[in-house]
Design a protein around this motif. Structure first.
Motif, PDB file in Angstrom:
ATOM      1  N   ASN A  61      -2.835  12.124  -2.815  1.00  0.00           N
ATOM      2  CA  ASN A  61      -1.374  12.285  -2.886  1.00  0.00           C
ATOM      3  C   ASN A  61      -0.961  13.580  -3.575  1.00  0.00           C
ATOM      4  OD1 ASN A  61      -0.927   9.797  -1.627  1.00  0.00           O
ATOM      5  ND2 ASN A  61      -1.036   8.688  -3.570  1.00  0.00           N
ATOM      6  N   ILE A  62      -1.804  14.054  -4.493  1.00  0.00           N
ATOM      7  CA  ILE A  62      -1.476  15.305  -5.182  1.00  0.00           C
ATOM      8  C   ILE A  62      -2.507  16.393  -4.850  1.00  0.00           C
ATOM      9  CG2 ILE A  62      -0.231  14.213  -7.075  1.00  0.00           C
ATOM     10  CD1 ILE A  62      -2.757  14.446  -8.785  1.00  0.00           C
ATOM     11  N   ASP A  63      -3.206  16.173  -3.721  1.00  0.00           N
ATOM     12  CA  ASP A  63      -4.194  17.149  -3.243  1.00  0.00           C
ATOM     13  C   ASP A  63      -5.322  17.385  -4.248  1.00  0.00           C
ATOM     14  OD1 ASP A  63      -5.028  18.662  -1.059  1.00  0.00           O
ATOM     15  OD2 ASP A  63      -4.295  20.529  -1.938  1.00  0.00           O
TER      16      ASP A  63
ATOM     17  N   ALA B 266      -8.125  -6.230  -9.085  1.00  0.00           N
ATOM     18  CA  ALA B 266      -8.896  -6.234  -7.841  1.00  0.00           C
ATOM     19  C   ALA B 266      -8.319  -5.126  -6.969  1.00  0.00           C
ATOM     20  CB  ALA B 266      -8.779  -7.584  -7.148  1.00  0.00           C
ATOM     21  N   ASN B 267      -9.174  -4.245  -6.472  1.00  0.00           N
ATOM     22  CA  ASN B 267      -8.720  -3.076  -5.722  1.00  0.00           C
ATOM     23  C   ASN B 267      -9.010  -3.247  -4.234  1.00  0.00           C
ATOM     24  OD1 ASN B 267      -7.942  -1.480  -8.086  1.00  0.00           O
ATOM     25  ND2 ASN B 267     -10.127  -1.478  -8.541  1.00  0.00           N
ATOM     26  N   PHE B 268      -8.062  -2.810  -3.402  1.00  0.00           N
ATOM     27  CA  PHE B 268      -8.183  -2.951  -1.963  1.00  0.00           C
ATOM     28  C   PHE B 268      -7.800  -1.633  -1.288  1.00  0.00           C
ATOM     29  CE2 PHE B 268      -6.996  -6.949  -3.881  1.00  0.00           C
ATOM     30  CZ  PHE B 268      -7.902  -7.857  -3.345  1.00  0.00           C
ATOM     31  N   ARG B 269      -8.531  -1.283  -0.247  1.00  0.00           N
ATOM     32  CA  ARG B 269      -8.210  -0.100   0.555  1.00  0.00           C
ATOM     33  C   ARG B 269      -7.769  -0.573   1.933  1.00  0.00           C
ATOM     34  NH1 ARG B 269     -12.870   3.308  -0.136  1.00  0.00           N
ATOM     35  NH2 ARG B 269     -13.770   2.485   1.768  1.00  0.00           N
ATOM     36  N   VAL B 270      -6.652  -0.035   2.436  1.00  0.00           N
ATOM     37  CA  VAL B 270      -6.042  -0.524   3.673  1.00  0.00           C
ATOM     38  C   VAL B 270      -6.008   0.581   4.718  1.00  0.00           C
ATOM     39  CG1 VAL B 270      -3.930  -1.462   4.704  1.00  0.00           C
ATOM     40  CG2 VAL B 270      -4.621  -2.181   2.412  1.00  0.00           C
ATOM     41  N   SER B 271      -6.345   0.216   5.946  1.00  0.00           N
ATOM     42  CA  SER B 271      -6.244   1.140   7.075  1.00  0.00           C
ATOM     43  C   SER B 271      -5.530   0.430   8.215  1.00  0.00           C
ATOM     44  CB  SER B 271      -7.638   1.588   7.522  1.00  0.00           C
ATOM     45  OG  SER B 271      -7.569   2.303   8.744  1.00  0.00           O
TER      46      SER B 271
ATOM     47  N   SER C 161       0.811  -1.223   0.000  1.00  0.00           N
ATOM     48  CA  SER C 161       0.000   0.000   0.000  1.00  0.00           C
ATOM     49  C   SER C 161       0.840   1.268   0.000  1.00  0.00           C
ATOM     50  CB  SER C 161      -0.922   0.005   1.228  1.00  0.00           C
ATOM     51  OG  SER C 161      -1.641  -1.195   1.324  1.00  0.00           O
ATOM     52  N   ASN C 162       2.175   1.126  -0.183  1.00  0.00           N
ATOM     53  CA  ASN C 162       3.093   2.271  -0.176  1.00  0.00           C
ATOM     54  C   ASN C 162       3.019   3.061   1.128  1.00  0.00           C
ATOM     55  OD1 ASN C 162       4.211   1.898  -2.797  1.00  0.00           O
ATOM     56  ND2 ASN C 162       2.316   2.716  -3.678  1.00  0.00           N
ATOM     57  N   LEU C 163       2.936   2.351   2.258  1.00  0.00           N
ATOM     58  CA  LEU C 163       2.913   2.981   3.570  1.00  0.00           C
ATOM     59  C   LEU C 163       4.284   2.847   4.230  1.00  0.00           C
ATOM     60  CD1 LEU C 163      -0.566   1.723   4.873  1.00  0.00           C
ATOM     61  CD2 LEU C 163      -0.033   3.837   3.657  1.00  0.00           C
TER      62      LEU C 163
ATOM     63  N   ASP D 292      -3.267   5.138   6.067  1.00  0.00           N
ATOM     64  CA  ASP D 292      -4.248   4.693   5.079  1.00  0.00           C
ATOM     65  C   ASP D 292      -3.586   4.574   3.725  1.00  0.00           C
ATOM     66  OD1 ASP D 292      -6.818   4.690   6.605  1.00  0.00           O
ATOM     67  OD2 ASP D 292      -6.287   6.792   6.881  1.00  0.00           O
ATOM     68  N   GLY D 293      -3.958   3.561   2.977  1.00  0.00           N
ATOM     69  CA  GLY D 293      -3.416   3.381   1.635  1.00  0.00           C
ATOM     70  C   GLY D 293      -4.288   2.467   0.817  1.00  0.00           C
ATOM     71  N   ARG D 294      -3.818   2.120  -0.353  1.00  0.00           N
ATOM     72  CA  ARG D 294      -4.575   1.229  -1.228  1.00  0.00           C
ATOM     73  C   ARG D 294      -3.608   0.491  -2.141  1.00  0.00           C
ATOM     74  NH1 ARG D 294      -8.962   3.509  -3.504  1.00  0.00           N
ATOM     75  NH2 ARG D 294      -9.037   5.219  -2.033  1.00  0.00           N
ATOM     76  N   PHE D 295      -4.053  -0.650  -2.637  1.00  0.00           N
ATOM     77  CA  PHE D 295      -3.251  -1.400  -3.605  1.00  0.00           C
ATOM     78  C   PHE D 295      -4.175  -2.177  -4.518  1.00  0.00           C
ATOM     79  CE2 PHE D 295      -3.851  -4.400  -0.148  1.00  0.00           C
ATOM     80  CZ  PHE D 295      -3.995  -5.637  -0.771  1.00  0.00           C
ATOM     81  N   SER D 296      -3.615  -2.663  -5.607  1.00  0.00           N
ATOM     82  CA  SER D 296      -4.378  -3.446  -6.585  1.00  0.00           C
ATOM     83  C   SER D 296      -3.653  -4.752  -6.854  1.00  0.00           C
ATOM     84  CB  SER D 296      -4.534  -2.670  -7.899  1.00  0.00           C
ATOM     85  OG  SER D 296      -5.249  -1.475  -7.690  1.00  0.00           O
ATOM     86  N   MET D 297      -4.427  -5.771  -7.210  1.00  0.00           N
ATOM     87  CA  MET D 297      -3.874  -7.078  -7.534  1.00  0.00           C
ATOM     88  C   MET D 297      -4.448  -7.519  -8.876  1.00  0.00           C
ATOM     89  SD  MET D 297      -4.561 -10.700  -5.571  1.00  0.00           S
ATOM     90  CE  MET D 297      -3.614 -10.296  -4.132  1.00  0.00           C
ATOM     91  N   PRO D 298      -3.597  -7.865  -9.849  1.00  0.00           N
ATOM     92  CA  PRO D 298      -4.141  -8.330 -11.129  1.00  0.00           C
ATOM     93  C   PRO D 298      -4.810  -9.687 -10.974  1.00  0.00           C
ATOM     94  CG  PRO D 298      -1.747  -8.520 -11.105  1.00  0.00           C
ATOM     95  CD  PRO D 298      -2.133  -7.825  -9.839  1.00  0.00           C
TER      96      PRO D 298
END
Length: 569
Positions: free
Chosen positions: A370-372, A265-270, A241-243, A253-259
């Motif tokens: 990330n870029i406001d 498939a998209n996931f949101r991480v806390s 999640s690039n944390l 908080d972040g997010r990542f995707s899995m092919p």
């Protein structure tokens, strides 16, 4: 020479994609025994849409094309082909119909393989075509089991790599890239997707750690694992999640995707610090473009709510809110509303976080913190894009709320979500954010509140007759007698013995009349607005939920869990 000819056709397709070229390439591939890799290459390079390329390839073999992730895959079909065989021959059972097993295969024209699969399954086999990557990923998801996950975690626990609880940041990062750990996290995600979970909770306890899934709105403990694996597992999630893996004192908080297959498939991480270590919650979002589009007519919305809501969304201007807690299906309802009015003559733009369904003919923009790039920033730009309809994923601040109300007052129809418990509270919420009453009153035209309840499993559904106390408590006004049958699920393998499978929505709708507008302008209370709305048909959430109980879609227990106690009398 054969590869050279195929490369030439691929080059022609890159310059001028056309079905005739594909058909020619397919015929050439068939004559020279080329593999399905040709189709995969065309799909990967986006020379042609996947479904079109796969259908043409399947037609050349006189079979149908089936996407495993868009098809029903039954437990019965999976049981007929062991996972070891499925992986080895790249084939997965889809369903059994009239004693025939339909199997998705990368090489459905392989007669010898068909014969052997028939012997293994002990029944006739009907082949269909699917891309190898789709089959491999479907096998990973649908053959994942709780037992297999426990075994993988057990192997990790026995590894000496995880014996040291306190590991420096750089060593922890290297450990998080361990192949076995990567595979275990993948298995957790695949198993959660198979179980239809919406959230994964990874929690540290005093003596051990546990994983829980939220399925059909209810949390279920899936398994426990050793505390010594916890930091590495959380670190692996953070890397995806690039944390910051070195930071465990503050929430992140972040997010990542899995092919998966040819989608993401998209996931949101806390992550959140807790007494015994960090807790992580993974929200499972839809496969990109794969989440099914449900129309308003198929949402089982009560007619007394559906018809006025359809009229609301046809308005040329104004704001329509859909409210409810996180995960209550608000976005799905708004997508269905957009689908209802989506025509070439209408310019529809959305602002979302994230984009959950790709809608044809709709301009969709995604927020990027990330870029406001905020809701308000995109909304301000959208106002210069000549929009007719605007969807705002969520109104969170005064700036976004003000621009939205201004848009509604200047000839645009705006759809938006808010987090409130009831529909009347949405109006007061806007005032609390800081929007002036004179702007709220003329701009808002309707508010729909929504909840989701677990749906009774159709496989083990049974009727029963509740006692008189239950009827008097919930249905006194309707005058029901104890001869009215209710329904519940006994529990079966199809619903994992819970009695529930899937979800059903129930709603309440506030229509903004002139009387309600006057009350808003005067800053009156929620109670007064509610009484005015009731004059034109407003009924609370619990009322619609109990109608779904009488229709045999859900249970009283579910309505009790998902509606306010104040309506229980």
């Amino acid at each position: 020479m054969e590869k050279q000819k195929l490369d030439q056709f691929l080059d022609r397709l890159r310059r001028r994609p056309h079905f005739d070229y594909l058909q020619e390439a397919v015929n050439l591939a068939g004559r020279h025994g080329a593999s399905v890799a040709l189709v995969q290459a065309m799909v990967d390079e986006k020379l042609l849409p996947k479904d079109d390329a796969c259908r043409l390839w399947a037609d050349a073999m006189n079979v149908a094309y089936v996407d495993p992730f868009a098809s029903v895959i039954t437990e019965e079909a999976l049981e007929h082909i062991p996972v070891e065989v499925a992986r080895k021959v790249t084939a997965i059972g889809l369903y059994v119909l009239n004693g025939v097993l339909t199997v998705a295969m990368a090489n459905p024209d392989d007669a010898e393989l068909l014969r052997r699969l028939g012997q293994i399954a002990q029944m006739p086999v009907s082949p269909v075509f699917a891309l190898p990557r789709e089959i491999d990923d479907a096998i990973a998801v649908h053959y994942s089991t709780e037992q297999g996950l426990e075994e993988s975690l057990g192997e990790l626990e026995r590894s000496s790599l995880f014996d040291r609880p306190e590991i420096a940041g750089d060593k922890l990062a290297a450990l998080a890239e361990n192949n076995a750990l990567v595979q275990v996290l993948d298995e957790i995600l695949f198993f959660a997707m198979r179980e239809r979970a919406t959230d994964i909770h990874i929690e540290a306890q005093e003596t051990q750690c546990r994983i829980r899934f939220r399925i059909d709105g209810n949390l279920r403990e899936v398994l426990t694992y050793s505390r010594k694996l916890h930091r590495a597992l959380i670190s692996r999630l953070k890397i995806l999640s690039n944390l910051n893996i070195a930071e465990s004192r503050f929430p992140q908080d972040g997010r990542f995707s899995m092919p998966i297959a040819n989608q993401l498939a998209n996931f949101r991480v806390s992550t959140l610090p807790s007494a015994y270590g960090e807790k992580a919650v993974i929200r499972i979002l839809a496969l990109t473009g794969r989440k099914s589009m449900i129309t308003l007519d198929k949402m089982m919305m009560s007619q007394t709510i559906l018809q006025p809501f359809k009229r609301l969304i046809q308005n040329p201007n104004g704001i329509v809110f859909v409210t409810g807690p996180t995960g209550s299906g608000k976005t799905t309802t708004l997508y269905a509303a957009l689908h209802e009015i989506n025509t070439p003559e209408v310019n529809i733009s959305t602002i979302e976080d994230p984009i959950e369904i790709q809608l044809g003919g709709v301009n969709q923009s995604q927020v990027n913190s990330n870029i406001d790039l905020k809701f308000s920033t995109i909304l301000r730009a959208l106002m210069r894009q000549d929009p007719d309809v605007i969807l705002i994923g969520e109104i969170r601040d005064l700036e976004t709320a003000k621009i939205a109300t201004e848009a509604a007052l200047t000839g645009h129809i705006v759809f938006a979500t808010l987090h409130t418990n009831t529909a009347p509270q949405a109006i007061v919420r806007l005032l609390e954010i800081g929007v002036e009453p004179y702007m709220v009153a003329p701009s808002v035209i309707g508010v729909l509140a929504q909840r989701l309840a677990a749906r009774i499993c159709e496989t083990c559904k049974e009727a029963y007759y509740p006692n008189r106390e239950v009827l008097l408590k919930y249905f006194r006004e309707e005058g029901l007698t104890d001869e009215v049958p209710f329904f519940r699920g006994r529990g079966c393998p199809a619903c994992r013995h819970t009695g529930y499978k899937g979800r059903v929505a129930f709603h309440e709708l506030v229509l903004i009349t002139e009387e309600v507008r006057s009350l808003i302008s005067e800053g009156r209370s929620v109670q007064e607005i509610t009484r005015a709305a009731a004059k034109v048909g407003y009924k609370p959430l619990r009322y619609d939920g109990l109608k779904k109980v009488l229709l045999g879609l859900t249970t009283i227990d579910e309505i009790e869990k998902n509606t306010s106690f104040e309506w229980a009398t």
